[in-house]
Design a protein around this motif. Structure first.
Motif, short mmCIF file in Angstrom:
data_model
loop_
_atom_site.label_atom_id
_atom_site.label_comp_id
_atom_site.label_asym_id
_atom_site.label_seq_id
_atom_site.Cartn_x
_atom_site.Cartn_y
_atom_site.Cartn_z
N UNK A 212 3.98 14.93 -1.59
CA UNK A 212 3.21 15.56 -2.36
C UNK A 212 2.92 15.33 -3.41
N UNK A 213 2.57 14.32 -3.92
CA UNK A 213 2.60 13.53 -5.37
C UNK A 213 0.72 13.19 -4.66
N UNK A 214 0.92 12.76 -3.51
CA UNK A 214 -0.42 12.53 -2.59
C UNK A 214 -1.03 12.63 -2.03
N UNK A 215 -1.84 14.51 -2.62
CA UNK A 215 -2.66 15.02 -1.96
C UNK A 215 -3.65 14.39 -0.72
N UNK A 216 -3.74 14.86 0.30
CA UNK A 216 -5.64 13.99 1.49
C UNK A 216 -4.94 13.17 1.78
N UNK A 217 -2.69 12.25 1.35
CA UNK A 217 -3.57 11.02 2.41
C UNK A 217 -2.14 12.23 3.29
N UNK A 218 -2.37 11.38 4.74
CA UNK A 218 -1.76 11.41 6.01
C UNK A 218 -0.52 10.63 5.88
N UNK A 219 0.99 11.11 6.49
CA UNK A 219 2.22 10.69 6.64
C UNK A 219 1.61 10.66 8.64
N UNK B 83 8.74 -5.15 15.86
CA UNK B 83 7.64 -5.22 17.09
C UNK B 83 6.53 -4.49 15.39
N UNK B 84 7.48 -3.86 14.80
CA UNK B 84 6.80 -3.35 13.42
C UNK B 84 6.76 -3.73 12.47
N UNK B 85 7.38 -4.97 12.30
CA UNK B 85 5.66 -6.25 11.84
C UNK B 85 4.40 -6.35 11.91
N UNK B 86 4.56 -7.15 13.45
CA UNK B 86 3.05 -7.34 13.81
C UNK B 86 2.37 -5.62 14.52
N UNK B 87 2.98 -5.07 14.53
CA UNK B 87 2.12 -3.43 14.30
C UNK B 87 1.33 -3.54 12.89
N UNK B 88 2.33 -3.27 11.84
CA UNK B 88 1.86 -2.82 10.99
C UNK B 88 1.43 -4.58 9.00
N UNK B 89 1.93 -5.38 10.18
CA UNK B 89 1.39 -6.28 9.05
C UNK B 89 0.33 -7.34 9.55
N UNK B 90 -0.56 -6.96 9.18
CA UNK B 90 -1.99 -7.70 9.09
C UNK B 90 -3.30 -8.43 8.04
N UNK B 91 -3.60 -9.35 8.23
CA UNK B 91 -5.12 -8.61 7.11
C UNK B 91 -5.99 -7.89 7.85
N UNK B 92 -6.80 -7.51 7.18
CA UNK B 92 -7.46 -6.32 7.29
C UNK B 92 -8.85 -6.76 8.00
N UNK C 139 -15.12 -3.34 3.10
CA UNK C 139 -15.48 -3.20 1.87
C UNK C 139 -14.86 -3.74 0.58
N UNK C 140 -13.41 -2.38 0.98
CA UNK C 140 -12.82 -1.85 -0.47
C UNK C 140 -11.45 -2.42 0.71
N UNK C 141 -10.44 -2.30 -0.52
CA UNK C 141 -8.97 -2.39 -0.87
C UNK C 141 -8.80 -1.25 0.13
N UNK C 142 -7.53 -1.88 0.89
CA UNK C 142 -6.97 -0.99 1.33
C UNK C 142 -5.27 -0.40 0.91
N UNK C 143 -4.69 0.66 1.49
CA UNK C 143 -3.01 0.74 1.07
C UNK C 143 -2.34 1.46 2.22
N UNK C 144 -0.88 0.11 2.07
CA UNK C 144 -0.64 1.79 3.60
C UNK C 144 1.18 1.29 2.68
N UNK D 144 3.59 -5.89 -0.84
CA UNK D 144 3.16 -6.97 -0.49
C UNK D 144 1.57 -7.57 -0.36
N UNK D 145 0.69 -7.95 -0.62
CA UNK D 145 -0.35 -8.67 -0.72
C UNK D 145 -0.60 -9.08 0.64
N UNK D 146 -1.68 -8.56 1.63
CA UNK D 146 -2.05 -9.56 2.82
C UNK D 146 -3.49 -9.12 2.26
N UNK D 147 -4.29 -10.89 2.23
CA UNK D 147 -5.24 -11.03 1.89
C UNK D 147 -6.39 -10.39 3.07
#
Length: 139
Positions: free
Chosen positions: A13-20, A56-65, A70-75, A112-115
């Motif tokens: 509700x506080x992040x309009x436009x962000x899909x879930x 499997x969640x780790x391997x699927x979601x935690x990875x470098x860009x 060009x821009x930072x991304x956040x999950x 957690x930051x993955x560069x």
């Protein structure tokens, strides 16, 4: 996952436009047998079932860009402490069997930051500084 779904609804509700997106990969479980063993904690789950799913969640979601990004991304992951603790250990290349040695408060934030070069930094683990002290409880 009732609490995680409820929390997602509140935050979205506080992040309009962000899909879930909902996924069973991030469902709570016992990722791997802790070492050293813990006598006071006996999970109902079976390590080999939960562990494979959480890995499997780790391997699927935690990875470098992608190198072209060009821009930072956040999950934002809204899940339970066992999953977060395991992912943090794996991302930092710590022995994942140590996951149960980390303590997280309910509703806390882990950053957690993955560069792009693959280096990983833990900016916050279980931060509850935004909560009133009477609302803080351990998981």
């Amino acid at each position: 996952m009732t609490r995680a779904v409820e929390t997602t609804d509140i935050i979205s509700k506080h992040l309009p436009g962000v899909s879930t997106v909902s996924t069973d990969l991030l469902r709570e479980g016992a990722p791997i047998e802790p070492d050293p063993p813990v006598s006071h904690w006996k999970p109902e789950a079976v390590y080999y079932e939960d562990g494979a799913r959480i890995e499997a969640a780790f391997r699927n979601y935690i990875h470098r860009a992608d190198a072209k990004q060009q821009e930072d991304s956040y999950e934002i992951f809204i899940c339970h402490a066992n999953v977060i603790r395991y992912i943090v250990c794996r991302a930092l290349q710590f022995p994942p069997e140590g996951w149960l040695r980390l303590s997280l408060n309910n509703g806390s934030i882990t950053h957690l930051v993955v560069r792009p070069d693959g280096r990983v930094a833990l900016r916050a683990l279980g931060d509850t500084g935004f909560m009133p002290p009477d609302k803080i409880s351990r998981s």
